[in-house]
Design an enzyme around this catalytic site. Structure first.
Site, short mmCIF file in Angstrom:
data_model
loop_
_atom_site.label_atom_id
_atom_site.label_comp_id
_atom_site.label_asym_id
_atom_site.label_seq_id
_atom_site.Cartn_x
_atom_site.Cartn_y
_atom_site.Cartn_z
N TYR A 1 -10.21 -0.87 -0.02
CA TYR A 1 -8.95 -0.40 -0.61
C TYR A 1 -9.04 1.12 -0.83
O TYR A 1 -8.14 1.87 -0.45
CB TYR A 1 -8.70 -1.14 -1.94
CG TYR A 1 -7.38 -0.80 -2.61
CD1 TYR A 1 -6.28 -1.63 -2.44
CD2 TYR A 1 -7.25 0.34 -3.40
CE1 TYR A 1 -5.07 -1.33 -3.07
CE2 TYR A 1 -6.05 0.65 -4.01
CZ TYR A 1 -4.97 -0.19 -3.86
OH TYR A 1 -3.77 0.12 -4.47
N ASP B 1 1.60 -3.36 -9.54
CA ASP B 1 1.35 -4.66 -10.19
C ASP B 1 1.69 -4.61 -11.68
O ASP B 1 2.30 -5.53 -12.22
CB ASP B 1 -0.12 -5.06 -10.00
CG ASP B 1 -0.52 -5.09 -8.54
OD1 ASP B 1 0.39 -5.12 -7.67
OD2 ASP B 1 -1.72 -5.08 -8.26
N ALA C 1 -6.63 -14.08 -6.07
CA ALA C 1 -5.71 -14.58 -5.04
C ALA C 1 -4.68 -13.53 -4.64
O ALA C 1 -3.73 -13.82 -3.93
CB ALA C 1 -5.01 -15.84 -5.54
N HIS D 1 0.83 -1.22 0.00
CA HIS D 1 0.00 0.00 0.00
C HIS D 1 0.86 1.26 0.00
O HIS D 1 0.36 2.35 0.24
CB HIS D 1 -1.00 0.00 1.17
CG HIS D 1 -2.13 -0.97 0.93
ND1 HIS D 1 -3.36 -0.57 0.47
CD2 HIS D 1 -2.18 -2.32 1.03
CE1 HIS D 1 -4.13 -1.66 0.33
NE2 HIS D 1 -3.43 -2.73 0.66
N GLU E 1 -7.00 0.50 -15.59
CA GLU E 1 -7.61 -0.08 -14.38
C GLU E 1 -8.30 1.00 -13.54
O GLU E 1 -9.40 0.80 -13.04
CB GLU E 1 -6.55 -0.82 -13.56
CG GLU E 1 -7.15 -1.52 -12.37
CD GLU E 1 -6.49 -2.85 -12.04
OE1 GLU E 1 -5.67 -3.34 -12.83
OE2 GLU E 1 -6.82 -3.38 -10.97
N ASP F 1 2.47 2.09 -2.77
CA ASP F 1 2.62 2.57 -4.16
C ASP F 1 1.76 3.80 -4.46
O ASP F 1 2.18 4.66 -5.23
CB ASP F 1 2.44 1.46 -5.20
CG ASP F 1 1.08 0.79 -5.21
OD1 ASP F 1 0.27 1.04 -4.29
OD2 ASP F 1 0.82 0.01 -6.15
C1 GLA Z 1 -3.06 -4.09 -4.99
C2 GLA Z 1 -2.90 -2.87 -5.90
C3 GLA Z 1 -1.47 -2.34 -5.85
C4 GLA Z 1 -0.99 -2.15 -4.43
C5 GLA Z 1 -1.28 -3.38 -3.58
C6 GLA Z 1 -0.97 -3.17 -2.13
O1 GLA Z 1 -2.32 -5.16 -5.48
O2 GLA Z 1 -3.22 -3.21 -7.22
O3 GLA Z 1 -1.39 -1.15 -6.59
O4 GLA Z 1 -1.56 -0.99 -3.86
O5 GLA Z 1 -2.64 -3.77 -3.68
O6 GLA Z 1 0.39 -3.00 -1.94
#
Ligand code: GLA
Length: 384
Positions: free
Chosen positions: A224, A172, A123, A34, A160, A36
């Site tokens: 989130y 990601d 997952a 979290h 996204e 990023d």
């Molecule tokens: C998800 C989001 C990422 C990041 C993670 C937590 O995977 O897609 O951008 O914020 O959660 O680190």
């Protein structure tokens, strides 16, 4: 899923051989959760699980999408009619990439796509990013767009965020686009500068296990987004652009300024300490002190559980059981609220730790978890 199989699937479906076949991997995040969307540090690596796409260009504005993993046949869309948040199905990810490329002025005039994936979905292993990145890379090659990997990652994130409507960060997509075999990616999400950090656990007699709890995580439930908004509020209260701007040695002073705003204190403390944990992990790996990252992972989990409050009983059980049965370190990975945990173990302890986790799940009446070994693998690439 082999390239040939996907190539053959395309030919059967569309009656012509595809112009090419590409793949993009899922990821696990070693540390940096979290951070990023707070302009901070992350350290993911690519999984051997990939999404493979066979793709050909079209010039008539038609986008045809098919997945071997989803019932329902070919979905046909018009590239010039794509509209944000109009699609709640899997097709929103590839269509969103086409939309983002076109919106950025790139002449993508349609495509035929056939896909198959081995990345477990739901997952926390970035099946969505793998899907976005494989399409972006294929279209970049076919339409000769000359975009760099980090630019493709940004466009996928935009797909996204805006087209799909999920407020995720950049980790990601960058992981899927930029990771290298045998390495973890130390990424500064503020400017996307990167360092490939050698991460060959097998050579040092260790393994990294991924435990998929089978608890489906979903960003759509709003948690989130709430964390993200809470972090932005914390940054505003502290007068900085992003929480990354609070240095670790300025944390106590920052928390004192937040006073009794308990929620802001928890969120800020997680982000600032997590950025420090990423930097500490990088330092330890560079110094060859790999085993010493175990306690850093454990501290990261405690922070996500207690301060960021995004763990769940299944993830906590993996971590507690793994540590009690001899693991060097363990923590939840990804967005949270389910999904997967990672466990760092001595090679000799893999079976003992795996069995202990499986038994603990059975004892707690949880769905049996899926456990596999994660080897740092290649990022997105053209296969043929
Ligand atoms: C998800 C989001 C990422 C990041 C993670 C937590 O995977 O897609 O951008 O914020 O959660 O680190």
């Amino acid at each position: 899923m082999g390239a040939q199989q996907v190539r053959d699937g395309f030919t059967e479906l569309y009656g012509a051989v595809p112009e090419g076949v590409w793949s993009a991997p899922g990821r696990v995040n070693l540390i940096g959760e979290h951070t990023d969307y707070n302009d901070g540090f992350v350290m993911p690596f690519a999984l051997p699980h990939t999404t493979v796409a066979a793709v050909s260009r079209r010039t008539d504005g038609v986008l045809r999408l098919h997945s071997a993993d989803v019932e329902g046949g070919v979905v046909e869309l018009r590239a010039d009619e794509l509209a944000p948040e109009s699609d709640r199905n899997w097709t929103a990810y590839p269509a969103g990439v086409v939309w983002a490329l076109r919106e950025a002025g790139h002449p993508v005039t349609g495509a035929d796509v056939h896909l198959a994936s081995t990345v477990p979905s739901g997952a926390g292993l970035s099946s969505s990013a793998a899907l976005e990145v494989v399409i972006a890379l294929a279209l970049n090659d076919l339409f000769e767009l000359d975009l760099q990997r980090w630019q493709l990652a940004r466009l996928c994130q935009r797909a996204e965020n805006v087209y799909v409507g999920a407020p995720t960060g950049i980790m990601d997509q960058t992981a899927s686009a930029c990771c290298e075999e045998g390495h973890a990616l130390f990424l500064d999400t503020r400017d996307l500068s990167q360092q490939q950090i050698p991460f060959d656990l097998a050579a040092e007699g260790m393994r990294l296990l991924v435990v998929d709890t089978r608890v489906k995580h979903a960003h759509s439930d709003g948690e989130y987004g709430k964390r993200r908004a809470g972090c932005e509020r914390g940054a505003a209260l502290l007068g900085v652009d992003a929480l990354r701007d609070i240095p670790y040695d300025g944390l106590d002073a920052a928390l004192a300024r937040l006073g009794d705003d308990e929620e802001a204190v928890r969120l800020v403390r997680h982000i600032v300490t997590e950025d420090e944990r990423v930097e500490r992990t990088v330092g330890l790996l560079k110094a060859g002190e790999t085993r010493a990252i175990g306690p850093v992972l454990v501290a990261g989990h405690a922070s996500l559980r207690d301060d960021f409050r995004i763990s769940c009983p299944e993830l906590d059980l993996v971590v507690d059981t793994a540590l009690a049965s001899g693991a060097l370190g363990a923590r939840m990975t990804g967005g949270g609220f389910g999904g997967s945990a990672i466990v760092l173990v001595e090679a000799a302890d893999v079976d003992t730790v795996t069995k202990a986790v499986q038994e603990a799940f059975a004892g707690a009446d949880f769905t049996a978890p899926r456990v596999f070994e994660a080897v740092p693998s290649a990022g997105a690439r053209r296969l043929s």
